[in-house]
Structures are given as structure tokens and as C-alpha cells.
Write an enzyme that holds these catalytic residues in place. Structure first.
Site, PDB file in Angstrom:
ATOM      1  N   ASP A  91      79.546  58.765  13.212  1.00  0.00           N
ATOM      2  CA  ASP A  91      78.631  59.671  12.523  1.00  0.00           C
ATOM      3  C   ASP A  91      78.152  59.038  11.219  1.00  0.00           C
ATOM      4  O   ASP A  91      77.834  57.853  11.183  1.00  0.00           O
ATOM      5  CB  ASP A  91      79.316  61.023  12.303  1.00  0.00           C
ATOM      6  CG  ASP A  91      78.329  62.178  12.202  1.00  0.00           C
ATOM      7  OD1 ASP A  91      77.679  62.301  11.145  1.00  0.00           O
ATOM      8  OD2 ASP A  91      78.212  62.963  13.170  1.00  0.00           O
ATOM      9  N   ILE A  92      78.159  59.790  10.141  1.00  0.00           N
ATOM     10  CA  ILE A  92      77.613  59.293   8.878  1.00  0.00           C
ATOM     11  C   ILE A  92      78.709  58.702   7.997  1.00  0.00           C
ATOM     12  O   ILE A  92      79.844  59.161   8.011  1.00  0.00           O
ATOM     13  CB  ILE A  92      76.875  60.427   8.118  1.00  0.00           C
ATOM     14  CG1 ILE A  92      75.956  59.839   7.026  1.00  0.00           C
ATOM     15  CG2 ILE A  92      77.845  61.452   7.544  1.00  0.00           C
ATOM     16  CD1 ILE A  92      74.918  60.817   6.509  1.00  0.00           C
ATOM     17  N   THR A  93      78.359  57.670   7.272  1.00  0.00           N
ATOM     18  CA  THR A  93      79.293  57.097   6.302  1.00  0.00           C
ATOM     19  C   THR A  93      78.514  56.532   5.119  1.00  0.00           C
ATOM     20  O   THR A  93      77.282  56.458   5.136  1.00  0.00           O
ATOM     21  CB  THR A  93      80.195  56.017   6.946  1.00  0.00           C
ATOM     22  OG1 THR A  93      81.301  55.757   6.072  1.00  0.00           O
ATOM     23  CG2 THR A  93      79.440  54.726   7.201  1.00  0.00           C
ATOM     24  N   HIS A  95      78.302  53.316   2.188  1.00  0.00           N
ATOM     25  CA  HIS A  95      78.690  51.978   1.730  1.00  0.00           C
ATOM     26  C   HIS A  95      78.188  51.807   0.302  1.00  0.00           C
ATOM     27  O   HIS A  95      77.110  52.302  -0.048  1.00  0.00           O
ATOM     28  CB  HIS A  95      78.049  50.888   2.593  1.00  0.00           C
ATOM     29  CG  HIS A  95      78.473  50.917   4.027  1.00  0.00           C
ATOM     30  ND1 HIS A  95      79.780  51.012   4.422  1.00  0.00           N
ATOM     31  CD2 HIS A  95      77.740  50.859   5.167  1.00  0.00           C
ATOM     32  CE1 HIS A  95      79.846  51.015   5.735  1.00  0.00           C
ATOM     33  NE2 HIS A  95      78.618  50.927   6.212  1.00  0.00           N
ATOM     34  N   ALA A 160      86.749  53.480   7.226  1.00  0.00           N
ATOM     35  CA  ALA A 160      85.929  53.973   8.337  1.00  0.00           C
ATOM     36  C   ALA A 160      85.606  52.826   9.284  1.00  0.00           C
ATOM     37  O   ALA A 160      85.450  51.678   8.858  1.00  0.00           O
ATOM     38  CB  ALA A 160      84.641  54.595   7.803  1.00  0.00           C
ATOM     39  N   GLY A 162      83.045  51.786  12.751  1.00  0.00           N
ATOM     40  CA  GLY A 162      81.929  52.125  13.631  1.00  0.00           C
ATOM     41  C   GLY A 162      81.375  50.834  14.198  1.00  0.00           C
ATOM     42  O   GLY A 162      81.020  49.934  13.443  1.00  0.00           O
ATOM     43  N   CYS A 191      81.843  61.007   8.296  1.00  0.00           N
ATOM     44  CA  CYS A 191      82.141  60.862   9.727  1.00  0.00           C
ATOM     45  C   CYS A 191      82.034  62.185  10.459  1.00  0.00           C
ATOM     46  O   CYS A 191      82.553  62.343  11.573  1.00  0.00           O
ATOM     47  CB  CYS A 191      83.520  60.235   9.938  1.00  0.00           C
ATOM     48  SG  CYS A 191      83.719  58.649   9.103  1.00  0.00           S
TER      49      CYS A 191
END
Length: 233
Positions: A91-93, A95, A160, A162, A191
Site C-alpha cells: 500500500d502506501i509508504t 521515504h 517496510a 514492497g 501500509c
């Protein structure tokens, strides 16, 4: 099988530029594999491991929910952040500066043909690295990544994961919060998981700053050990 992995530290680099670079390396490996099969050759495929630190950016995986980004386009600009919907899982993360991001671009057929094992070994590299700092971390059932306080009301994510894989070639990877500004995580549902916190290595150790280069060296050491890889710098 080629177990040599070229280690490349890109330093501080824009997310989109790095994504493009990843794609070039990824496609180069795939092209070699296709050529080998078509022409019945046995040319070795290459493997890479990229380290990078990005400016503030939010990325959404291909199956992610846009609603998990809690900022408007204007608010993103105000925070000096960018947003990309990308082709990895998850999903979303977030950085940003102070985070150690790693992108292994591997032909897994040089190691093993098992994506589940690949993800678990990436997690194990982080778990062993954190153990060197006196932190006991682990996996949370059904939630990819590395966590502290698993099974308690204080569970918090520190790393995380992905990835994308095609023809057993990987790209994207992990993001370990080392000296991250955790305030940026308040702008997303990390996430897509509600009700759990996010943390960083420096917060857990109660120090202003952790040596990120030392963290990278530890990750590389454990990655090489777990994958039986030879790291080339």
C-alpha cells in the site's frame, strides 16, 4: 548461477530518477534471460543492490488505496513532498532523509525460485541488523515488514517492504527508519494499517542520530550471509 551482487550507493537521489534507473537494470536482466532462452545461450544474469536516500516522497503500491494518503496536492507541496503511484506490491509508504532504502535487483534464479522466501530473508536481514543494536524485532502475521512489540498494544513498524517481480527478477525493496522524521508518517495510513505506530532506530535507542553507514554495512553483511551472495563494491 551468478551469486555476485553489485553494490551501488546512490546517495541522496530523487525518487523518480531512481525508479527509472531501477527499471533499466531490471529490464536489462530480463532481456538477458529472454535472449538466453530464445538463442539457447547461458549468459550470466547480473544482480544489483542499490542503497539510496530519497527526498520526502509518498509512494502507493499497485493494489493500494489512494484514501490512505491524507494530504491534498497543495498540502504535499507545502510539506516539500512528492507522490507517485508505482508498480510494487503493498500500500502506501513514506521515504525521506534519515531512512536507509535498499533496492535489490536480483535474478532470483541465481539463488532460489521463491518470492515468499525472498521477502522473509529481506526481513531477516533487518531483524539481525536491529539485534546488533540490542533491539528484538520480528514479523507480524499477515503484515509484511519488520516490527517491534509484536503482539502488544505498542506494536510499531520500523521497516517496510514492497517488491515487484517478473520472470524471477526483483525490484523495489525495503525502507528502514534509522533517523527518519516520523512526523511525515502522520500524513498517511502507513501500509494501509490502522491503529499501529511507526518508529525509527534512533527513537528506540534514545539517541539523536545513528550512523547510517554503519547500518548499511550491517545490512549488507547479513544479506550476503543469508543469500550466500558475494557483494561487489
Amino acid at each position: 548461477m551468478n551469486k555476485k551482487v553489485q553494490l551501488i550507493d546512490l546517495g541522496h537521489r530523487d525518487y523518480k530518477d531512481t525508479w527509472t534507473y531501477q527499471e533499466e537494470l531490471f529490464q536489462g536482466i530480463i532481456d538477458t534471460k529472454i535472449s538466453n532462452r530464445r538463442e539457447e545461450k547461458q549468459e550470466e544474469t547480473k544482480n544489483y543492490f542499490l542503497f539510496v536516500e530519497h527526498p520526502h516522497v509518498y509512494t502507493l503500491g499497485k493494489s493500494g488505496d489512494f484514501e490512505n494518503l491524507l494530504l491534498s496536492e497543495k498540502q504535499l507541496e507545502e510539506k516539500g513532498a512528492t507522490f507517485y503511484k508505482i508498480n510494487r506490491g503493498g500500500d502506501i509508504t513514506y521515504h525521506g532523509p534519515g531512512q536507509v532504502v535498499g533496492y535489490p535487483i536480483l535474478d532470483l534464479e541465481n539463488f532460489f525460485s521463491d518470492i515468499h522466501k525472498y521477502l522473509r530473508l529481506l526481513e531477516e536481514s533487518m531483524i539481525l541488523t536491529l539485534k546488533d543494536y540490542g533491539l528484538e524485532s520480528g514479523r507480524s502475521e499477515g503484515e509484511t515488514g519488520v516490527w517491534l512489540g509484536v503482539g502488544t498494544p505498542f506494536a510499531r513498524k520500523i521497516c517496510a517492504l514492497g517488491v515487484r517481480a517478473s520472470r524471477w527478477v526483483t525490484m523495489h525493496g525495503f525502507a528502514l527508519n534509522v533517523n527518519s522524521d516520523l512526523g511525515y508518517f502522520d500524513n498517511i495510513i502507513p501500509c494501509g494499517i490502522r491503529g499501529k505506530g511507526v518508529t525509527s532506530l534512533n527513537v528506540e535507542l534514545g539517541v539523536d542520530r545513528v550512523d547510517e553507514e554503519e547500518v548499511k554495512r550491517k545490512i549488507v553483511h547479513y544479506f550476503a550471509e543469508l543469500f550466500a551472495a558475494e557483494m561487489l563494491s
